[in-house]
Design a protein around this motif. Sequence first.
Motif, mmCIF file in Angstrom:
data_model
loop_
_atom_site.group_PDB
_atom_site.id
_atom_site.type_symbol
_atom_site.label_atom_id
_atom_site.label_comp_id
_atom_site.label_asym_id
_atom_site.label_seq_id
_atom_site.Cartn_x
_atom_site.Cartn_y
_atom_site.Cartn_z
ATOM 1 N N ALA A 573 0.836 -1.206 0.000
ATOM 2 C CA ALA A 573 0.000 0.000 0.000
ATOM 3 C C ALA A 573 0.872 1.259 0.000
ATOM 4 N N ASN A 574 1.925 1.267 0.810
ATOM 5 C CA ASN A 574 2.804 2.449 0.876
ATOM 6 C C ASN A 574 3.556 2.674 -0.436
ATOM 7 N N VAL A 575 3.977 1.553 -1.042
ATOM 8 C CA VAL A 575 4.704 1.635 -2.314
ATOM 9 C C VAL A 575 3.760 2.149 -3.405
ATOM 10 N N ALA A 576 2.548 1.591 -3.429
ATOM 11 C CA ALA A 576 1.568 2.014 -4.439
ATOM 12 C C ALA A 576 1.205 3.491 -4.234
ATOM 13 N N ALA A 577 1.037 3.891 -2.968
ATOM 14 C CA ALA A 577 0.685 5.294 -2.688
ATOM 15 C C ALA A 577 1.763 6.215 -3.242
ATOM 16 N N LYS A 578 3.009 5.823 -3.054
ATOM 17 C CA LYS A 578 4.124 6.644 -3.565
ATOM 18 C C LYS A 578 4.103 6.661 -5.092
ATOM 19 N N ALA A 579 3.800 5.509 -5.687
ATOM 20 C CA ALA A 579 3.747 5.439 -7.154
ATOM 21 C C ALA A 579 2.669 6.378 -7.700
ATOM 22 N N TYR A 580 1.508 6.410 -7.026
ATOM 23 C CA TYR A 580 0.447 7.331 -7.462
ATOM 24 C C TYR A 580 0.903 8.779 -7.301
ATOM 25 N N GLU A 581 1.552 9.044 -6.158
ATOM 26 C CA GLU A 581 2.023 10.406 -5.886
ATOM 27 C C GLU A 581 3.009 10.870 -6.963
ATOM 28 N N LEU A 582 3.851 9.942 -7.417
ATOM 29 C CA LEU A 582 4.877 10.294 -8.404
ATOM 30 C C LEU A 582 4.358 10.228 -9.846
ATOM 31 N N GLY A 583 3.087 9.865 -9.983
ATOM 32 C CA GLY A 583 2.521 9.774 -11.332
ATOM 33 C C GLY A 583 3.039 8.573 -12.120
ATOM 34 N N LEU A 584 3.492 7.546 -11.421
ATOM 35 C CA LEU A 584 4.039 6.377 -12.112
ATOM 36 C C LEU A 584 3.086 5.183 -12.122
ATOM 37 N N ALA A 585 1.923 5.344 -11.486
ATOM 38 C CA ALA A 585 0.966 4.231 -11.421
ATOM 39 C C ALA A 585 -0.054 4.371 -12.540
ATOM 40 N N SER A 586 -0.306 3.272 -13.244
ATOM 41 C CA SER A 586 -1.212 3.377 -14.396
ATOM 42 C C SER A 586 -2.615 2.862 -14.099
ATOM 43 N N LEU A 588 -6.005 3.260 -12.872
ATOM 44 C CA LEU A 588 -6.856 4.369 -12.458
ATOM 45 C C LEU A 588 -8.308 3.933 -12.492
ATOM 46 N N PRO A 589 -9.167 4.422 -11.618
ATOM 47 C CA PRO A 589 -8.813 5.369 -10.561
ATOM 48 C C PRO A 589 -8.049 4.679 -9.436
ATOM 49 N N ARG A 590 -7.369 5.466 -8.640
ATOM 50 C CA ARG A 590 -6.604 4.932 -7.515
ATOM 51 C C ARG A 590 -7.579 4.336 -6.504
ATOM 52 N N PRO A 591 -7.367 3.092 -6.090
ATOM 53 C CA PRO A 591 -8.252 2.534 -5.052
ATOM 54 C C PRO A 591 -8.162 3.394 -3.788
ATOM 55 N N LYS A 592 -9.297 3.554 -3.115
ATOM 56 C CA LYS A 592 -9.307 4.466 -1.949
ATOM 57 C C LYS A 592 -8.462 3.902 -0.814
ATOM 58 N N ASP A 593 -8.779 2.655 -0.437
ATOM 59 C CA ASP A 593 -8.060 2.045 0.680
ATOM 60 C C ASP A 593 -7.044 1.054 0.106
ATOM 61 N N LEU A 594 -5.796 1.488 0.025
ATOM 62 C CA LEU A 594 -4.791 0.664 -0.660
ATOM 63 C C LEU A 594 -4.426 -0.594 0.127
ATOM 64 N N VAL A 595 -4.509 -0.527 1.465
ATOM 65 C CA VAL A 595 -4.202 -1.726 2.265
ATOM 66 C C VAL A 595 -5.258 -2.801 1.980
ATOM 67 N N LYS A 596 -6.523 -2.396 2.049
ATOM 68 C CA LYS A 596 -7.613 -3.352 1.774
ATOM 69 C C LYS A 596 -7.488 -3.894 0.351
ATOM 70 N N PHE A 597 -7.158 -2.994 -0.559
ATOM 71 C CA PHE A 597 -7.028 -3.417 -1.950
ATOM 72 C C PHE A 597 -5.910 -4.460 -2.081
ATOM 73 N N ALA A 598 -4.779 -4.192 -1.426
ATOM 74 C CA ALA A 598 -3.651 -5.140 -1.487
ATOM 75 C C ALA A 598 -4.092 -6.495 -0.934
ATOM 76 N N GLU A 599 -4.794 -6.459 0.196
ATOM 77 C CA GLU A 599 -5.236 -7.724 0.800
ATOM 78 C C GLU A 599 -6.187 -8.468 -0.130
ATOM 79 N N SER A 600 -7.049 -7.704 -0.784
ATOM 80 C CA SER A 600 -8.039 -8.361 -1.650
ATOM 81 C C SER A 600 -7.389 -8.950 -2.903
ATOM 82 N N CYS A 601 -6.200 -8.479 -3.229
ATOM 83 C CA CYS A 601 -5.507 -8.990 -4.422
ATOM 84 C C CYS A 601 -4.752 -10.284 -4.150
ATOM 85 N N MET A 602 -4.609 -10.637 -2.881
ATOM 86 C CA MET A 602 -3.691 -11.729 -2.562
ATOM 87 C C MET A 602 -4.265 -13.110 -2.894
#
Length: 611
Positions: A573-586, A588-602
Amino acid sequence: MSSKRFNSMRRFLGVFVGRGEREVRIVMDSEKLGAVMEDKCGVGGGVQDAYGEDRATEDQPVTPWTVSVASGYTLLRDPHHNKGLAFTEKERDAHYLRGLLPPSVSTQELQEKKLMHSLRQYDVPLHRYVAMMDLQERNERLFYKLLIDNVEELLPVVYTPTVGEACQKYGAIFRRPQGLFISLKEKGKILEVLKNWPEKSIQVIVVTDGERILGLGDLGCQGMGIPVGKLSLYTALGGVRPSACLPITIDVGTNNENLLNDEFYVGLRQKRATGQEYAELLDEFMLAVKQNYGEKILIQFEDFANHNAFELLEKYRKTHLVFNDDIQGTASVVLAGLISALKLVGGTLADHTFLFLGAGEAGTGIAELIALEISRKTNSPVEETRKKIWLVDSKGLVVSSRVESLQHFKKPWAHEHEPVKELLDAVKAIKPTVLIGTSGVGKTFTKDVVEAMASFNAKPLILALSNPTSQSECTAEEAYTWSEGHAIFASGSPFGPVEYDGKVFVPGQANNAYIFPGFGLGLIMSGTIRVHDDMLLAASEALAAQVTEENYAKGLIYPPFSNIRKISAQIAANVAAKAYELGLASRLPRPKDLVKFAESCMYSPIYRSYL
Ligand SMILES: O=C([O-])CC(=O)C(=O)O
Ligand SMILES: [Mg+2]
């Protein structure tokens, strides 16, 4: 069509499709094929096959010979779908398994219990390793369930340190390919070779050329154990599904005479190709990977020798999503340990002085990330913050008078100081608060060195990072005993708890296994296209934040591995948040809760119903 007739057709409808001389039997099951699944995380997605596995997507159609929906005996032989005795009565009826299994029906939990019981019968670690590899080839879900549920016990079996011995003896224990071998023989054909791999929706590749396997040196083609082990952790610790992971070994020869003379050696029998020949093969490989899997494929470089590791990272970080685990992953995990250790030793990172034994990928990678973190926190240029960080290599302290003869990656660390040859003298001269071993040479933190550290630090921070255990700079017991219980210690390979003077000390494991699975998940789930150093800092901060008061009380600067999936979700979640901040994440839209999103992807290794 009556269902009886359909069933008998399903059983016998063998369709041959081929390309060139290749033909593979496909059993069609139109009833179950084709349930379209939402590609939620980019981690799974695509079309589910008859057993609920993720297969091709519209962008990446499955080439004909890769669709195989097995039943009966073939199903029991298919590790991705086999459940062994856990096939239910109904599944046994539906999938032609009657008579092929003994009558008893087991649960996955009972299977786990039985396996742990039998694994514990082996005294020799390599036997446990082979048993685990057999399980992975027999029943993939059970392998991952076992690994996830018993991570602290099994990590040292499938990973460091046992994987080191497995690589040394790989020729003797090789059974079936667990990844792709790309050798000089495949030059000009690498794209075709990639297409031979049965899975098409690959999201992460771990690649080695075997030249610096852990601290064991050049193991040539037998380094394959490393990408295989690392990717098992991508799934078990980071939740990336196994079919999205591809281990690759590039074989350009070996300079290891023992292997060249070993009749069981499985690699090319020649000295390593270097220079243009090496560069051309790597170029072709990197191009083919992108061509075959697209822009967002993550390529993790692992255990390349120093000269190639730095060069490859520098060259490809601009054009590919690449991550060097030994330079960047190790740096991120060590920085996390240092940040959390501040709670025990006090002050800020800028207040500390760091001395490294080893000025290769790990040493300079960690040093650079520490300098970057201090620079960010204190608003001072990195050229300044590097000055509190000192490196010792095989020729002694890295100092300015040596600068002409230094490899380029050591030059930034050549500070003004008179020459010092020995580590002990360097420790006495520099008086570091933190001593970090990354030289790959065991037993180099001697009693004198540790005693010196303890003589001018109330709580010396000692990190013996070289792997496997035989190459560790000192053992946990030595660090605690020689410092009379004052050291804060962590190591790359695992050590058990140590009792000293009536107190139990639990050493932490400063191994990049904490970082790369969550880091990779963060990149994949956000569709990130390039790795940025700030993402490494984000990963370190996420990991450091997971250390609890209870951990600190035991002297731990890392959280236990038993919580690793939760930790990986935080890192992702922290890595993805930084990627969005830096404009490097493709994505979109950015999931609201990135921790929950990461867990749901596992990926979950729990058996699916095949009914
Ligand atoms: O594999 C490990 O345990 C850590 C690592 O990357 C190395 O030592 O090269
Ligand atoms: Mg490594």
